[in-house]
Design an enzyme around this catalytic site. Sequence first.
Site, PDB file in Angstrom:
ATOM      1  N   ASN A 145      -9.968  -0.257  -0.243  1.00 24.07           N
ATOM      2  CA  ASN A 145      -8.509  -0.140  -0.213  1.00 24.07           C
ATOM      3  C   ASN A 145      -7.959  -0.705  -1.522  1.00 24.07           C
ATOM      4  O   ASN A 145      -8.013  -1.916  -1.744  1.00 24.07           O
ATOM      5  CB  ASN A 145      -7.966  -0.906   0.998  1.00 24.07           C
ATOM      6  CG  ASN A 145      -6.447  -0.880   1.087  1.00 24.07           C
ATOM      7  OD1 ASN A 145      -5.765  -0.502   0.147  1.00 24.07           O
ATOM      8  ND2 ASN A 145      -5.929  -1.293   2.235  1.00 24.07           N
ATOM      9  N   CYS A 169       0.815  -1.222   0.000  1.00 24.62           N
ATOM     10  CA  CYS A 169       0.000   0.000   0.000  1.00 24.62           C
ATOM     11  C   CYS A 169       0.845   1.267   0.000  1.00 24.62           C
ATOM     12  O   CYS A 169       0.348   2.348  -0.320  1.00 24.62           O
ATOM     13  CB  CYS A 169      -0.951   0.014   1.185  1.00 24.62           C
ATOM     14  SG  CYS A 169      -2.122  -1.336   1.130  1.00 24.62           S
ATOM     15  N   HIS A 209      -3.307   7.330   1.892  1.00 28.57           N
ATOM     16  CA  HIS A 209      -3.707   5.981   1.479  1.00 28.57           C
ATOM     17  C   HIS A 209      -5.061   5.670   2.105  1.00 28.57           C
ATOM     18  O   HIS A 209      -5.305   5.951   3.281  1.00 28.57           O
ATOM     19  CB  HIS A 209      -2.658   4.965   1.945  1.00 28.57           C
ATOM     20  CG  HIS A 209      -3.104   3.551   1.763  1.00 28.57           C
ATOM     21  ND1 HIS A 209      -3.586   3.084   0.552  1.00 28.57           N
ATOM     22  CD2 HIS A 209      -3.174   2.502   2.624  1.00 28.57           C
ATOM     23  CE1 HIS A 209      -3.918   1.812   0.685  1.00 28.57           C
ATOM     24  NE2 HIS A 209      -3.679   1.436   1.931  1.00 28.57           N
TER      25      HIS A 209
END
Length: 318
Positions: A275, A114, A245
């Site tokens: 996500n 990520c 993020h």
Amino acid sequence: MIYAGIAGTGSYLPERVMLNAELEEMVETSDDWIQSRTGIKQRHIARDDESTCDMGLVAAANAIASAGVDKNDIDLIIFATSTPDQTFPSTACLLQRELGISNNCMAFDVQAVCAGFVYALNIANNFVKTGAAKCILVVGADCLSKIVDWTDRSTCILFGDGAGAVVVTAQDQPGIYNSVLHANGNYANLLQVPSGVSRPGNKPYIEMTGSEVFKFAVNSMESIVDEVLTDTGLEQADIDWLVPHQANKRILSATAKKLSLPVEKVVITVQDHGNTSAASIPLALDVAVNDGRIQRGHLLMMEAIGGGFAWGAVLLRY
Ligand code: ACO
């Protein structure tokens, strides 16, 4: 001085939208639980025949058009992903082929889960500052739906697919003021896909100890925002937009609080995208540029943490 700046942005989301209601049919969960614990309402899911490179290609083409550069001026492609099309060549090389810009252009992938996009942007910044490249295509794209265990309610509700891209060019004003990266492999077991090429295993799916990741994410995001401001002559109060993020709305709210930023100054897309790992920051950036919130001259803070753990932040004037 040479600085790196973002000349254009682009993104892509697969057509198929999966609502929380669909997950209620698959595992023991509820729309209410998912929304209250994560903020997620829906996510996009790639077609079976749609790859990370396919998604990155559309995002890249949009970013190149938005930057107004000639694709043949791109001298480096950095592709952040942990769901590459193939073991090799890199997804960056596959994208280079699809874009038809094979001359005088370097290309490689970055794998920091990520945190992949902030890692890639940091690397792009250093290539520009050293004069090693002048026009860099930075792509973040992931197809996490293909490594999600759709019977595991603790993870399958969280992730989605998508791609985002920016064109980074050399300029004489900042641009990127500062960027910091960290990693600590001692936390590898808390967030992992425990199968790979040289250690095949039998579980090629995401495993996560969510509550531990959550705690580490909140603490590390709080400290990294101070670290990236250090020695820049800029303060928290100068930040126009936090573009974080998109893992969990509660983590985003905690980081905004630490920055004393009203939540209206945080670009939040997790409700629509879930996500999307390396794609989430460039996707959020493109959304906020296109809807007019982020404008030229605004100061942006980007920050991310993911598997590894690997984490980082970038402070830049758009
Ligand atoms: N629906 C209903 N109940 C659930 C679900 C679900 N989908 N998932 C878990 N539960 C239950 C658990 O079984 C547990 O039940 P119990 O108390 O009876 O044991 C209870 O809910 C609480 O579980 P927790 O895991 O403690 O829930 P938490 O509040 O921590 O939320 C979450 C879980 C959303 C995953 C959160 O921990 C989180 O967001 N973690 C961080 C994720 C993250 O930041 N990832 C970043 C990087 S991702 C990457 O790098 C690819």
